[in-house]
Design a protein around this motif. Structure first.
Motif, PDB file in Angstrom:
ATOM      1  N   SER A  85       0.869  -1.179   0.000  1.00 51.12           N
ATOM      2  CA  SER A  85       0.000   0.000   0.000  1.00 51.12           C
ATOM      3  C   SER A  85       0.907   1.232   0.000  1.00 51.12           C
ATOM      4  O   SER A  85       2.080   1.139   0.372  1.00 51.12           O
ATOM      5  CB  SER A  85      -0.928   0.015   1.226  1.00 51.12           C
ATOM      6  N   PRO A  86       0.404   2.409  -0.401  1.00 51.70           N
ATOM      7  CA  PRO A  86       1.277   3.590  -0.501  1.00 51.70           C
ATOM      8  C   PRO A  86       1.911   3.922   0.854  1.00 51.70           C
ATOM      9  O   PRO A  86       1.266   3.847   1.903  1.00 51.70           O
ATOM     10  CB  PRO A  86       0.325   4.697  -0.954  1.00 51.70           C
ATOM     11  N   VAL A  87       3.194   4.270   0.799  1.00 52.31           N
ATOM     12  CA  VAL A  87       3.895   4.688   2.014  1.00 52.31           C
ATOM     13  C   VAL A  87       4.086   6.206   1.968  1.00 52.31           C
ATOM     14  O   VAL A  87       4.285   6.787   0.894  1.00 52.31           O
ATOM     15  CB  VAL A  87       5.252   3.976   2.162  1.00 52.31           C
ATOM     16  N   ASP A  88       4.006   6.821   3.156  1.00 56.98           N
ATOM     17  CA  ASP A  88       4.079   8.287   3.262  1.00 56.98           C
ATOM     18  C   ASP A  88       5.150   8.644   4.274  1.00 56.98           C
ATOM     19  O   ASP A  88       5.067   8.262   5.449  1.00 56.98           O
ATOM     20  CB  ASP A  88       2.723   8.856   3.704  1.00 56.98           C
ATOM     21  N   CYS A  89       6.160   9.347   3.817  1.00 59.30           N
ATOM     22  CA  CYS A  89       7.274   9.706   4.705  1.00 59.30           C
ATOM     23  C   CYS A  89       6.803  10.565   5.872  1.00 59.30           C
ATOM     24  O   CYS A  89       7.326  10.475   6.979  1.00 59.30           O
ATOM     25  CB  CYS A  89       8.340  10.441   3.894  1.00 59.30           C
ATOM     26  N   GLU A  90       5.799  11.410   5.616  1.00 62.72           N
ATOM     27  CA  GLU A  90       5.324  12.296   6.682  1.00 62.72           C
ATOM     28  C   GLU A  90       4.588  11.522   7.773  1.00 62.72           C
ATOM     29  O   GLU A  90       4.493  11.968   8.916  1.00 62.72           O
ATOM     30  CB  GLU A  90       4.405  13.392   6.114  1.00 62.72           C
ATOM     31  N   SER A  91       4.048  10.339   7.403  1.00 65.89           N
ATOM     32  CA  SER A  91       3.375   9.503   8.397  1.00 65.89           C
ATOM     33  C   SER A  91       4.366   8.618   9.131  1.00 65.89           C
ATOM     34  O   SER A  91       4.303   8.451  10.343  1.00 65.89           O
ATOM     35  CB  SER A  91       2.302   8.636   7.734  1.00 65.89           C
ATOM     36  N   GLN A 124      13.918   2.362   4.817  1.00 65.16           N
ATOM     37  CA  GLN A 124      13.873   3.815   4.968  1.00 65.16           C
ATOM     38  C   GLN A 124      13.053   4.402   3.838  1.00 65.16           C
ATOM     39  O   GLN A 124      13.216   4.018   2.678  1.00 65.16           O
ATOM     40  CB  GLN A 124      15.282   4.401   4.951  1.00 65.16           C
ATOM     41  N   VAL A 125      12.156   5.351   4.196  1.00 66.49           N
ATOM     42  CA  VAL A 125      11.284   5.969   3.199  1.00 66.49           C
ATOM     43  C   VAL A 125      11.914   7.288   2.772  1.00 66.49           C
ATOM     44  O   VAL A 125      12.155   8.183   3.597  1.00 66.49           O
ATOM     45  CB  VAL A 125       9.871   6.212   3.771  1.00 66.49           C
ATOM     46  N   ASP A 126      12.208   7.386   1.489  1.00 67.38           N
ATOM     47  CA  ASP A 126      12.771   8.631   0.956  1.00 67.38           C
ATOM     48  C   ASP A 126      11.671   9.666   0.739  1.00 67.38           C
ATOM     49  O   ASP A 126      10.554   9.323   0.316  1.00 67.38           O
ATOM     50  CB  ASP A 126      13.486   8.359  -0.367  1.00 67.38           C
ATOM     51  N   ASP A 127      12.010  10.929   1.020  1.00 66.27           N
ATOM     52  CA  ASP A 127      11.038  12.019   0.951  1.00 66.27           C
ATOM     53  C   ASP A 127      10.921  12.557  -0.470  1.00 66.27           C
ATOM     54  O   ASP A 127      11.881  12.540  -1.230  1.00 66.27           O
ATOM     55  CB  ASP A 127      11.479  13.144   1.902  1.00 66.27           C
ATOM     56  N   VAL A 128       9.732  13.057  -0.743  1.00 68.58           N
ATOM     57  CA  VAL A 128       9.471  13.797  -1.976  1.00 68.58           C
ATOM     58  C   VAL A 128       9.054  15.199  -1.571  1.00 68.58           C
ATOM     59  O   VAL A 128       8.255  15.369  -0.642  1.00 68.58           O
ATOM     60  CB  VAL A 128       8.367  13.120  -2.817  1.00 68.58           C
ATOM     61  N   ASN A 129       9.574  16.182  -2.203  1.00 68.58           N
ATOM     62  CA  ASN A 129       9.281  17.574  -1.838  1.00 68.58           C
ATOM     63  C   ASN A 129       7.875  17.948  -2.308  1.00 68.58           C
ATOM     64  O   ASN A 129       7.688  18.623  -3.321  1.00 68.58           O
ATOM     65  CB  ASN A 129      10.334  18.511  -2.447  1.00 68.58           C
ATOM     66  N   GLU A 130       6.903  17.533  -1.529  1.00 72.60           N
ATOM     67  CA  GLU A 130       5.518  17.727  -1.942  1.00 72.60           C
ATOM     68  C   GLU A 130       4.827  18.878  -1.211  1.00 72.60           C
ATOM     69  O   GLU A 130       3.731  19.288  -1.580  1.00 72.60           O
ATOM     70  CB  GLU A 130       4.729  16.438  -1.705  1.00 72.60           C
ATOM     71  N   PHE A 131       5.449  19.415  -0.122  1.00 68.89           N
ATOM     72  CA  PHE A 131       4.819  20.485   0.641  1.00 68.89           C
ATOM     73  C   PHE A 131       5.605  21.794   0.492  1.00 68.89           C
ATOM     74  O   PHE A 131       6.838  21.803   0.388  1.00 68.89           O
ATOM     75  CB  PHE A 131       4.728  20.115   2.123  1.00 68.89           C
TER      76      PHE A 131
END
Length: 883
Positions: A85-91, A124-131
């Motif tokens: 399922s989708p993973v979210d770095c912010e979560s 480790q979940v890599d971040d995407v600059n989404e905010f």
């Protein structure tokens, strides 16, 4: 099972699969592929044997791990890890779970499979600059003083919701508005690039944006308002001229954002005095406005004090001519302007002060005009006629308080201490103070607002020789009875007094004195433990003045933000209280270097939610006295409130003391904080006590009439008070109507027997009201005590239904009387009986009357009635009584 087929002999699948002990993976948020290091490969020593040497599955064990492992090649054991399922770095930034490899078993059926050891997988979940960055405040404000260059005027701050340092950190700020004399650094600090002029421009509005470290810009810019102020002037800033205080909220900070502007002066010390000015509130502060007698009971004062300044009434008429200060929240205050004084009646004056006594009063006094002021007398005991000797007095002279105490001549005619002098600022500061003088002759101690002061001067004098001349006690001046053509007052007092009392035979304790003068409102400091170590502070006894001292301006500023106003009174007096703040600043080597303007502000005490006191019950008598039943008494809805007096007033013509009265037995007040006063206009029960105690006492009030021929209808009015009349109940009216019936016992019985009891009009009880406080008092109960009239015949025979013969002995008729006792406060049950039952009960009144009272006199009357019945008092036939 995967298309393999071979014949196996002996034991197959001897070995377990093998995998690495740990794996590290990386996944980009919102993607599903996991890059593992090392790659996911399972080996089996049973290879190349089909099934046993092949890998059929990878299984994941972990709490809600959103991943799955898939076998890519059964023979080589290669696998891949994917996000289920989708993973979210912010979560969640990281995941850790367990993985195991399973071989395909011993044959096509998959039986006898084996599993590898457990390996740890860390993802480790890599971040995407989404905010985008967001500013923490919608608007920033600051002020600068003209002509100065600031390193930082203010700091703006933005934040980013992304999870990684690269995309969540703010790397840069920019001023969007062009042509402004301001610059901003990467930390958000705004500074001016040139000296600003108040005359040129008084305010600036600039827009600022922010960038995260991925160079994503804030969606919305933020406005920054910068005001330019004239050149620095020392003084307090950040305070409000008005602070609203809501009753019941405890302590409230007065200056939460206050700070002292010193214009960067090199200071060595600051002293601040905060003064709460409440001279217009009652006796100088917000106290519980109970009467002085009630306060003495509440504080545990010794009994036996004499009030020399009571409220004017018919029984205390010597204060009628004095001026009272109205509008003072019900405090009884007398104002003396140099023309009023009062003679205290002889029956009120304490006759023997002995060697121990206490004088107490509230006093507000200012300096007298003129260089050589005249003595101003608070109270004076002097010769009523002939001579002009002052036996004892309390007076003010040139801002000194003096107690004169001339002892009577005893056995030794020698000098004795006679005048005790105190010199205090409080005597002439035009503020209210509580003065208590404890006399333990020859020692005399003065308490002012609970603080002890010994006399600075004691003067001796000769004792006064005894004489037969009466003395006169006066308040507000001294009586000059002799040595003048016309007796007159002299040495008038200028000021205000309240609660002037004398208590002979005992002195008051400091605990009681402190209680009597205790203030309900004042200044306070919150969080004392958080004050800096160099801060010193102290209050005056009334906590109306606070002095704060310190060496560091920041420490002083912190301390001032914690200065609070507190009012612990349940129903405080609404209105304003003035605040006055004076500040003294010291510099190194100088006495005073900066002049800080004084501050004047107000605390506005908002009106409290006022209580409503309601008296409920039957307002008419509905049953004859002999048939009264006491019902269950309704309870009080709230018990948190106390009453301080209830008055039962006679409506219409006052009571005639020769034939009627209102009474309450002393036992009804025992164990309560209650007293009672009585007069022809009514009865007053007073003292701060619970509503339950007031109910119990009110039910014991009796109306008594010992001349039944004069009986007329009577009306009474009951009112109760909280806080000395500040909150009063409704006026509850009682009506008592009397009916009389003439019944002739025999032709020789003169005069006829008159039996009286209240009539029973059909009156419904008032409807119940929705109230905050209910004092449940029911209707009047009439107890009829019947005496026996004198018969001058020796023997008479009367015919009765049962044909009994009764002998009537000679009785002293003049000494017996028909007594009617009415209890206006007893709870009464309303029954609607048949008329025949009423007739029977009238005949039973002689035997039943004593059951309706607990007073000693009524018990004696009961015994008298029984004794007369035993001696042959005739029993009257009730069947012939009609009404």
């Amino acid at each position: 099972m995967w298309g393999h087929s071979c014949a196996l002999g002996g034991k197959v699948n001897k070995h377990k699969p093998w995998i690495e002990t740990s794996y590290h993976g990386v996944i980009t948020e919102n993607m599903d592929t996991v890059l593992l290091d090392p790659p996911l490969v399972a080996l089996d020593k049973d290879a190349p044997v089909p099934y046993a040497g092949e890998i059929c599955a990878f299984k994941i064990y972990g709490q809600d791990a959103p991943f799955e492992a898939v076998v890519l090649n059964h023979t080589s054991g290669e696998g891949v890890l994917r996000a289920s399922s989708p993973v979210d770095c912010e979560s969640q930034k990281e995941y850790t779970f367990i993985i195991q490899a399973y071989d395909c078993g011993a044959g096509p059926s998959g039986n006898d499979w084996k599993k590898s050891h457990k390996a740890v997988v860390h993802i480790q979940v890599d971040d995407v600059n989404e905010f985008s960055p967001v500013f923490r405040e919608p608007l920033y404000k600051a002020s600068v003083t003209e002509g100065k260059i600031y390193d930082s005027i203010l700091q703006v701050e933005a934040w980013d919701q992304d999870c990684s340092p690269q995309y969540s950190q703010i790397c840069n700020y920019e001023i969007v508005t062009t042509g402004t004399p301001f610059a901003i650094d990467r930390n958000g600090n705004i500074r001016n690039t040139e000296r600003l002029s108040y005359d040129k421009q008084q305010s600036y509005k600039i827009m600022v944006t922010a960038f995260d470290c991925g160079q994503k810009r804030a969606k919305e810019d933020v406005a920054v308002h910068i005001d330019v102020k004239p050149v620095c002037k020392p003084g307090w800033q950040g305070w409000n001229k008005r602070v609203d205080y809501e009753p019941g909220t405890g302590s409230k900070q007065l200056f939460p954002k206050m700070h002292l502007e010193t214009c960067d002066g090199p200071l060595s010390g600051v002293r601040v005095m905060v003064e709460l000015q409440t001279s217009h509130i009652g006796k100088g502060c917000d106290r519980e406005t109970y009467s002085e007698k009630s306060l003495q009971k509440l504080c545990g004062a010794a009994s036996g004090s004499t009030d020399l300044l009571p409220a004017p009434s018919l029984s205390t008429n010597w204060t009628l001519s004095l001026l009272t200060d109205s509008g003072r929240d019900s405090d009884l205050i007398y104002r003396f302007d140099g023309h009023q004084a009062a003679n205290v009646p002889d029956h009120v004056v304490p006759q023997n002060l002995t060697d121990q006594f206490t004088i107490a009063t509230w006093m507000k006094h200012g300096p007298s005009p003129g260089l050589r002021a005249e003595k101003e007398t608070l109270l004076c005991n002097s010769d009523k006629t002939e001579m002009n000797r002052h036996h004892y007095s309390l007076y003010v002279h040139n801002c000194r308080l003096v107690l004169l105490l001339r002892r009577d001549f005893t056995q030794v005619d020698t000098f004795r201490p006679a005048e005790f002098h105190w010199k205090l600022e409080q005597i002439c500061d035009k503020e209210w103070h509580y003065y208590v003088i404890n006399v333990e002759f020859p020692a005399v101690t003065l308490f002012v607002d609970g603080v002890t002061y010994e006399p600075y001067l004691v003067t001796d004098d000769w004792p006064i020789h005894t004489s037969k001349i009466d003395t006169q006690l006066t308040v507000g001046a001294c009586w000059q009875g002799g040595e003048v053509a016309t007796p007159r007052f002299t040495q008038y007092f200028h000021g205000s007094l309240s609660g002037l009392t004398i208590r002979p035979g005992r002195i008051e304790t400091q605990k009681v004195i402190s209680c009597l003068q205790a203030c309900k409102e004042g200044l306070d400091i919150n969080s004392l433990e958080s004050l800096a170590k160099d801060i010193k502070f102290h209050f005056n006894p009334a906590q109306s003045v606070l002095v704060v001292e310190g060496e560091d301006v920041d420490s002083i500023n912190t301390a001032m933000t914690k200065v609070s106003y507190i009012n612990s009174r349940q129903f405080p007096t609404p209105g304003l209280r003035r605040l006055h703040i004076t500040t003294t600043v010291q510099c190194f080597g100088e006495d005073t270097c900066l002049l800080i303007p004084d501050i004047k502000a107000v605390v506005m005490v908002l009106p409290p939610s006022e209580p409503r006191i309601t008296i409920a019950g039957s307002n008419r008598l509905v049953r004859p006295a002999a048939s009264v039943d006491v019902t269950h008494r309704p309870g009080v809805m709230e018990v948190m409130h106390n009453l301080d007096y209830c008055d039962i007033l006679v409506i219409g013509e006052e009571l005639n003391p020769e034939r009627e009265s209102l009474e309450i037995h002393h036992s009804a007040l025992l164990g309560k904080h209650l007293d009672a006063t009585n007069s022809t206009s009514g009865i007053s029960i007073y003292g701060v006590d619970s509503m339950a105690h007031y109910e119990q006492a009110l039910r014991q009030v009796r109306y008594r009439n010992w001349q039944p021929a004069t009986l007329t209808d009577r009306k009474f009015r009951l009112t109760c008070s909280e806080l000395n009349g500040r909150y009063t109940s409704n006026e509850f009216n009682m009506e008592v109507t009397f009916k009389c019936f003439i019944h002739c016992i025999s032709t020789l019985l003169q005069p006829p027997l008159i039996v009286c009891f209240p009539s029973s009009p059909a009156g419904a009880a008032p409807p119940a009201a929705t109230v905050v406080i209910v004092v449940c008092i029911a209707a009047l109960v009439v107890i009829v005590v019947i005496g026996v009239y004198r018969i001058h015949a020796t023997h008479q025979e009367g015919t009765r239904e049962d044909e009994e013969e009764v002998r009537e002995p000679e009785v002293d008729w003049e000494n017996s009387a028909l007594t009617i006792t009415v209890n206006p406060m007893e709870v009464m049950q309303e029954h609607e009986e048949e008329e025949e039952e009423d007739e029977e009960q009238v005949g039973e009144m002689i035997g039943a009357e004593s059951d309706n009272t607990d007073e000693d006199e009524e018990e004696e009357e009961e015994e008298e009635v029984k004794e007369r019945e035993q001696k042959g008092t005739p029993e009257w036939d009730s069947s012939s009584i009609t009404y």
